[in-house]
Design a protein around this motif. Structure first.
Motif, PDB file in Angstrom:
ATOM      1  N   LEU A  40       0.852  -1.177   0.000  1.00  0.00           N
ATOM      2  CA  LEU A  40       0.000   0.000   0.000  1.00  0.00           C
ATOM      3  C   LEU A  40       0.897   1.239   0.000  1.00  0.00           C
ATOM      4  O   LEU A  40       1.854   1.318   0.771  1.00  0.00           O
ATOM      5  CB  LEU A  40      -0.855  -0.020   1.268  1.00  0.00           C
ATOM      6  CG  LEU A  40      -2.148   0.769   1.301  1.00  0.00           C
ATOM      7  CD1 LEU A  40      -3.137   0.242   0.271  1.00  0.00           C
ATOM      8  CD2 LEU A  40      -2.764   0.684   2.698  1.00  0.00           C
ATOM      9  N   ILE A  41       0.608   2.189  -0.883  1.00  0.00           N
ATOM     10  CA  ILE A  41       1.403   3.415  -0.997  1.00  0.00           C
ATOM     11  C   ILE A  41       0.483   4.607  -0.733  1.00  0.00           C
ATOM     12  O   ILE A  41      -0.540   4.761  -1.398  1.00  0.00           O
ATOM     13  CB  ILE A  41       2.016   3.558  -2.407  1.00  0.00           C
ATOM     14  CG1 ILE A  41       2.906   2.359  -2.723  1.00  0.00           C
ATOM     15  CG2 ILE A  41       2.781   4.877  -2.538  1.00  0.00           C
ATOM     16  CD1 ILE A  41       3.312   2.259  -4.183  1.00  0.00           C
ATOM     17  N   THR A  42       0.854   5.425   0.256  1.00  0.00           N
ATOM     18  CA  THR A  42       0.095   6.638   0.543  1.00  0.00           C
ATOM     19  C   THR A  42       1.009   7.836   0.293  1.00  0.00           C
ATOM     20  O   THR A  42       2.150   7.856   0.758  1.00  0.00           O
ATOM     21  CB  THR A  42      -0.407   6.652   2.006  1.00  0.00           C
ATOM     22  OG1 THR A  42      -1.245   5.511   2.205  1.00  0.00           O
ATOM     23  CG2 THR A  42      -1.207   7.916   2.299  1.00  0.00           C
ATOM     24  N   ILE A  43       0.496   8.804  -0.454  1.00  0.00           N
ATOM     25  CA  ILE A  43       1.229  10.033  -0.745  1.00  0.00           C
ATOM     26  C   ILE A  43       0.428  11.185  -0.152  1.00  0.00           C
ATOM     27  O   ILE A  43      -0.765  11.313  -0.429  1.00  0.00           O
ATOM     28  CB  ILE A  43       1.393  10.252  -2.263  1.00  0.00           C
ATOM     29  CG1 ILE A  43       2.055   9.040  -2.925  1.00  0.00           C
ATOM     30  CG2 ILE A  43       2.185  11.525  -2.547  1.00  0.00           C
ATOM     31  CD1 ILE A  43       2.003   9.071  -4.437  1.00  0.00           C
ATOM     32  N   GLN A  44       1.096  11.992   0.692  1.00  0.00           N
ATOM     33  CA  GLN A  44       0.435  13.174   1.254  1.00  0.00           C
ATOM     34  C   GLN A  44       1.322  14.387   1.042  1.00  0.00           C
ATOM     35  O   GLN A  44       2.527  14.341   1.291  1.00  0.00           O
ATOM     36  CB  GLN A  44       0.146  13.001   2.741  1.00  0.00           C
ATOM     37  CG  GLN A  44      -0.622  14.187   3.297  1.00  0.00           C
ATOM     38  CD  GLN A  44      -1.196  13.944   4.667  1.00  0.00           C
ATOM     39  OE1 GLN A  44      -0.726  13.101   5.407  1.00  0.00           O
ATOM     40  NE2 GLN A  44      -2.237  14.691   5.007  1.00  0.00           N
ATOM     41  N   VAL A  45       0.715  15.459   0.556  1.00  0.00           N
ATOM     42  CA  VAL A  45       1.440  16.695   0.274  1.00  0.00           C
ATOM     43  C   VAL A  45       0.984  17.758   1.276  1.00  0.00           C
ATOM     44  O   VAL A  45      -0.211  17.980   1.443  1.00  0.00           O
ATOM     45  CB  VAL A  45       1.170  17.169  -1.171  1.00  0.00           C
ATOM     46  CG1 VAL A  45       1.910  18.460  -1.468  1.00  0.00           C
ATOM     47  CG2 VAL A  45       1.564  16.079  -2.162  1.00  0.00           C
ATOM     48  N   THR A  46       1.946  18.393   1.947  1.00  0.00           N
ATOM     49  CA  THR A  46       1.655  19.428   2.934  1.00  0.00           C
ATOM     50  C   THR A  46       2.337  20.729   2.507  1.00  0.00           C
ATOM     51  O   THR A  46       3.557  20.739   2.337  1.00  0.00           O
ATOM     52  CB  THR A  46       2.191  19.011   4.323  1.00  0.00           C
ATOM     53  OG1 THR A  46       1.705  17.710   4.634  1.00  0.00           O
ATOM     54  CG2 THR A  46       1.760  19.987   5.389  1.00  0.00           C
ATOM     55  N   PRO A  47       1.558  21.807   2.335  1.00  0.00           N
ATOM     56  CA  PRO A  47       2.189  23.090   1.981  1.00  0.00           C
ATOM     57  C   PRO A  47       3.164  23.523   3.079  1.00  0.00           C
ATOM     58  O   PRO A  47       2.898  23.343   4.264  1.00  0.00           O
ATOM     59  CB  PRO A  47       1.007  24.063   1.891  1.00  0.00           C
ATOM     60  CG  PRO A  47      -0.190  23.192   1.656  1.00  0.00           C
ATOM     61  CD  PRO A  47       0.102  21.906   2.386  1.00  0.00           C
TER      62      PRO A  47
END
Length: 94
Positions: A40-47
């Motif tokens: 399982l791959i989770t990508i999260q982008v945070t400014p």
């Protein structure tokens, strides 16, 4: 599998959370499934606070088929390349 060897994976989108800038994929077919029971791959982008740009967090959750299977460090370069491609895509849309 040898380092630098091309790999194929088919994944399914498991979750999209626009308010969290998060997307999760489950690998369902391909070379990774020869070595892992689940991936399982989770990508999260945070400014970034107080400046331009964002921070990308990759979370890889996997279960190896056996103890002989290596941890997926070889995927780190893939994560870097995909992050760069996302960055270029977003910059081109500004």
């Amino acid at each position: 599998m040898a380092n630098g060897e091309a790999k194929v994976a088919k994944e399914r989108i498991e979750a999209v959370e626009p308010e969290k800038n998060l997307i999760t994929f489950r690998v369902i077919e391909g070379d990774l499934m020869k070595e892992y029971k689940s991936f399982l791959i989770t990508i999260q982008v945070t400014p970034k606070h107080g400046g331009p740009g964002s921070i990308v967090h990759w979370h890889l959750e996997y279960e190896k088929i056996s103890d002989e299977v290596a941890h997926p460090e070889t995927l780190l370069q893939f994560c870097v390349e995909v992050s760069k491609e996302i960055d270029e895509h977003l910059l081109s849309e500004e």
